[in-house]
Scaffold this motif. Structure first.
Motif, PDB file in Angstrom:
ATOM      1  N   ALA A  49       1.165   3.088   1.793  1.00 62.34           N
ATOM      2  CA  ALA A  49       1.211   1.719   2.309  1.00 62.34           C
ATOM      3  C   ALA A  49       2.149   0.825   1.506  1.00 62.34           C
ATOM      4  N   GLY A  50       2.782   1.369   0.486  1.00 57.53           N
ATOM      5  CA  GLY A  50       3.722   0.583  -0.299  1.00 57.53           C
ATOM      6  C   GLY A  50       3.089  -0.419  -1.232  1.00 57.53           C
ATOM      7  N   LEU A  51       1.807  -0.223  -1.580  1.00 57.72           N
ATOM      8  CA  LEU A  51       1.122  -1.172  -2.450  1.00 57.72           C
ATOM      9  C   LEU A  51       1.104  -0.736  -3.906  1.00 57.72           C
ATOM     10  N   ASP A  52       1.605   0.468  -4.202  1.00 60.29           N
ATOM     11  CA  ASP A  52       1.548   0.930  -5.586  1.00 60.29           C
ATOM     12  C   ASP A  52       2.388   0.095  -6.551  1.00 60.29           C
ATOM     13  N   PRO A  53       3.549  -0.474  -6.144  1.00 61.62           N
ATOM     14  CA  PRO A  53       4.250  -1.355  -7.084  1.00 61.62           C
ATOM     15  C   PRO A  53       3.428  -2.595  -7.438  1.00 61.62           C
ATOM     16  N   LEU A  54       2.661  -3.132  -6.477  1.00 59.70           N
ATOM     17  CA  LEU A  54       1.819  -4.288  -6.771  1.00 59.70           C
ATOM     18  C   LEU A  54       0.766  -3.915  -7.811  1.00 59.70           C
ATOM     19  N   VAL A  55       0.128  -2.756  -7.627  1.00 59.34           N
ATOM     20  CA  VAL A  55      -0.893  -2.305  -8.578  1.00 59.34           C
ATOM     21  C   VAL A  55      -0.279  -2.103  -9.957  1.00 59.34           C
ATOM     22  N   ALA A  56       0.861  -1.428 -10.015  1.00 55.02           N
ATOM     23  CA  ALA A  56       1.515  -1.180 -11.303  1.00 55.02           C
ATOM     24  C   ALA A  56       1.937  -2.483 -11.972  1.00 55.02           C
ATOM     25  N   GLY A  57       2.389  -3.439 -11.177  1.00 57.90           N
ATOM     26  CA  GLY A  57       2.812  -4.719 -11.734  1.00 57.90           C
ATOM     27  C   GLY A  57       1.675  -5.485 -12.360  1.00 57.90           C
ATOM     28  N   ALA A  83      -1.923  -7.551   1.951  1.00 58.76           N
ATOM     29  CA  ALA A  83      -2.582  -6.666   2.922  1.00 58.76           C
ATOM     30  C   ALA A  83      -2.604  -7.305   4.309  1.00 58.76           C
ATOM     31  N   VAL A  84      -2.875  -8.614   4.380  1.00 62.34           N
ATOM     32  CA  VAL A  84      -2.888  -9.309   5.671  1.00 62.34           C
ATOM     33  C   VAL A  84      -1.488  -9.340   6.272  1.00 62.34           C
ATOM     34  N   ASP A  85      -0.503  -9.683   5.467  1.00 62.67           N
ATOM     35  CA  ASP A  85       0.870  -9.742   5.974  1.00 62.67           C
ATOM     36  C   ASP A  85       1.333  -8.370   6.459  1.00 62.67           C
ATOM     37  N   ARG A  86       0.977  -7.338   5.727  1.00 59.59           N
ATOM     38  CA  ARG A  86       1.349  -5.990   6.149  1.00 59.59           C
ATOM     39  C   ARG A  86       0.646  -5.625   7.454  1.00 59.59           C
ATOM     40  N   ALA A  87      -0.637  -5.924   7.542  1.00 61.05           N
ATOM     41  CA  ALA A  87      -1.406  -5.582   8.741  1.00 61.05           C
ATOM     42  C   ALA A  87      -0.871  -6.289   9.975  1.00 61.05           C
ATOM     43  N   GLN A  88      -0.393  -7.518   9.812  1.00 60.22           N
ATOM     44  CA  GLN A  88       0.068  -8.303  10.947  1.00 60.22           C
ATOM     45  C   GLN A  88       1.579  -8.189  11.178  1.00 60.22           C
ATOM     46  N   GLY A  89       2.220  -7.230  10.515  1.00 63.39           N
ATOM     47  CA  GLY A  89       3.609  -6.927  10.811  1.00 63.39           C
ATOM     48  C   GLY A  89       4.639  -7.772  10.105  1.00 63.39           C
ATOM     49  N   ARG A  90       4.223  -8.573   9.129  1.00 66.20           N
ATOM     50  CA  ARG A  90       5.180  -9.425   8.429  1.00 66.20           C
ATOM     51  C   ARG A  90       5.807  -8.745   7.213  1.00 66.20           C
ATOM     52  N   PRO A 145       7.283  -5.242   7.056  1.00 63.90           N
ATOM     53  CA  PRO A 145       7.693  -3.897   7.489  1.00 63.90           C
ATOM     54  C   PRO A 145       8.300  -3.079   6.362  1.00 63.90           C
ATOM     55  N   ASP A 146       8.596  -3.732   5.235  1.00 65.93           N
ATOM     56  CA  ASP A 146       9.164  -3.024   4.097  1.00 65.93           C
ATOM     57  C   ASP A 146       8.128  -2.235   3.310  1.00 65.93           C
ATOM     58  N   LEU A 147       6.840  -2.434   3.624  1.00 64.91           N
ATOM     59  CA  LEU A 147       5.785  -1.827   2.820  1.00 64.91           C
ATOM     60  C   LEU A 147       5.300  -0.506   3.410  1.00 64.91           C
ATOM     61  N   GLY A 148       5.875   0.576   2.960  1.00 62.98           N
ATOM     62  CA  GLY A 148       5.370   1.906   3.244  1.00 62.98           C
ATOM     63  C   GLY A 148       5.529   2.372   4.673  1.00 62.98           C
ATOM     64  N   THR A 149       5.025   3.587   4.905  1.00 69.95           N
ATOM     65  CA  THR A 149       5.141   4.232   6.207  1.00 69.95           C
ATOM     66  C   THR A 149       3.806   4.368   6.920  1.00 69.95           C
TER      67      THR A 149
END
Length: 449
Positions: free
Chosen positions: A61-69, A98-105, A107-111
């Motif tokens: 989901a592309g959230l691992d950089p946020l966790v690492a940061g 998570a909300v922005d990703r879920a609602q399509g804002r 698209p850069d976050l993961g596959t």
């Protein structure tokens, strides 16, 4: 400081788990510090092996950089004030991302499918475990609860901001995944996915726009004891200028349909939560909130309008079932008596229509606060979604059919929330139906959340 004003919901998060295996601690984290049962599942893999499921979902989901940061910023913090800022911003940023990703804002976050609720859940656990094992180079004030601040933010509790004016306001809540030991760590909760789709959304109703704010609840008895439901809904209801007009608690229910629940009951059935803790007995009051001493609370949602909403992938049922203890002087003893009329004075709840797990309790607590404030004009009730299930291939984290079912459920939740949002007088409940009688037969042994 902002953190010291937070409710101490999780100031002492229970450690139900055995200590993690001691290894050389990387950076500023001591991996010998015990983790909760939920957090220990971060190492769980699928039966065939491979990467740990939770962290892999976070990565996809592309959230691992946020966790690492966040982990990096914790280790770099040199003062309590800076640590508080890192943690509060981390919770808020995780929820908003998570909300922005879920609602399509984003698209850069993961596959991974953007409707997937699981990355938020597992990223939250990655960061709560990091906070628990963090070893700062400075003392923290005793009044500081970093876990509380992070958890609140990452569930959207600090993000509920309704607009002023005559716009209708709808507050909803979803849930984390649950039954991770029985069903497996790949499990998703469509109620949580629906909450992510609804947060901040403006619904187009026949009576004008309605703004939605959403939160996501833990599947943990202790959080409910500490008042997480009241902190969410009660805080919104006491804001007279921005008070919600509609409350909808949402959870996952039966396999093949939506249920609008007529009754919530004041009883806990003891099914194990996500920390494998069990609690049985009456639903306790939440300290500091006005709340009547009642056994059942009836929905005030406009269920007839919801039943008449445009059809979706699943049928929608108005569930009138409830159960009471046969001997009101000895609640918990003997078999419950289930009906579909209305509870009588003096009867003790054994189950609401949605069972006696945390889903039923979310409806009960949210609406007990509504009644405690005397807000009978505010509509409130519970919606059970169909069960999502898991990907068909036991070696897959997702598949097109799994994703399609989740999207269909979330779309229908939005349709039902739109129907509930417009003002309307509560309808008179219809006579018991065959579907209600069928529900009665399955209530005592059914786990719904």
């Amino acid at each position: 400081m902002r953190l010291t004003a937070l409710l101490p919901l999780l100031a002492a998060v229970p450690l139900f788990a055995s200590p993690a295996v001691a290894t050389a601690a990387p950076g500023c984290f001591d991996t010998a510090v015990p983790l909760t049962v939920e957090e220990q599942r971060l190492t769980a893999t699928m039966p065939a092996g491979g990467p740990a499921v939770g962290p892999e979902l976070v990565r996809l989901a592309g959230l691992d950089p946020l966790v690492a940061g966040v982990k990096h910023d914790l280790c770099a913090a040199r003062t309590p004030r800076r640590a508080e800022r890192v943690v509060t911003e981390a919770g808020d940023r995780l929820w908003r991302t998570a909300v922005d990703r879920a609602q399509g804002r984003r698209p850069d976050l993961g596959t991974l499918d953007r409707f997937d609720d699981r990355p938020l859940y597992w990223a939250r656990l990655q960061l709560s475990s990091a906070l628990r094992q963090w070893t700062p180079a400075f003392p923290l004030p005793e009044s500081t609860s970093l876990l509380t601040a992070f958890d609140r933010g990452s569930r959207g509790l600090d993000d509920v901001r309704f607009p002023l004016g005559k716009t209708r306001r709808v507050m909803v809540s979803g849930f984390d995944p649950f039954q991770l030991d029985g069903a497996g760590v790949r499990i998703s909760n469509p109620a949580g996915a629906s909450a992510l789709q609804l947060d901040g959304r403006v619904l187009d109703t026949p009576s004008g726009p309605a703004v939605v704010q959403a939160v996501s609840f833990p599947v943990v008895w202790g959080y409910f004891d500490d008042g997480v439901v009241e902190a969410a809904y009660g805080s919104a209801l006491r804001d007279r200028a921005r008070r919600p007009d509609v409350l909808i608690t949402i959870s996952q229910g039966r396999p093949d349909r939506f249920d609008i629940e007529r009754w919530a009951g004041a009883w806990r059935g003891g099914f194990p939560d996500n920390n494998n803790a069990s609690v049985t007995g009456g639903v306790p009051p939440a300290a500091g909130w006005p709340q009547p001493d009642v056994q059942f609370i009836e929905t005030t949602l406009p269920y007839q309008r919801m039943l008449a909403a445009p059809a979706g992938a699943y049928p929608v049922n108005f569930n009138q079932a409830f159960c009471v203890w046969a001997d009101s002087s000895h609640p918990g003893a003997g078999a419950p008596v289930c009906r579909s009329d209305a509870p009588a004075a003096g009867e003790i709840a054994a189950s609401g229509g949605g069972g006696n797990y945390l889903s039923n309790e979310s409806m009960f607590r949210a609406n007990r606060i509504r009644l405690g404030f005397g807000l009978t004009s505010v509509a409130g009730g519970h919606l059970h979604t169909p069960v999502l299930g898991q990907p068909t291939d036991p070696a897959a984290l997702t598949d097109p059919d799994f994703e399609s079912r989740r999207q269909a459920i979330a779309a229908q939740v939005i349709t039902l929330a739109t129907a509930a949002a417009a003002p309307a007088a509560p309808a008179t409940p219809p006579p018991a139906t065959e579907s209600a009688r069928v529900a009665l037969e399955s209530l005592p042994g059914t786990v719904l959340n």
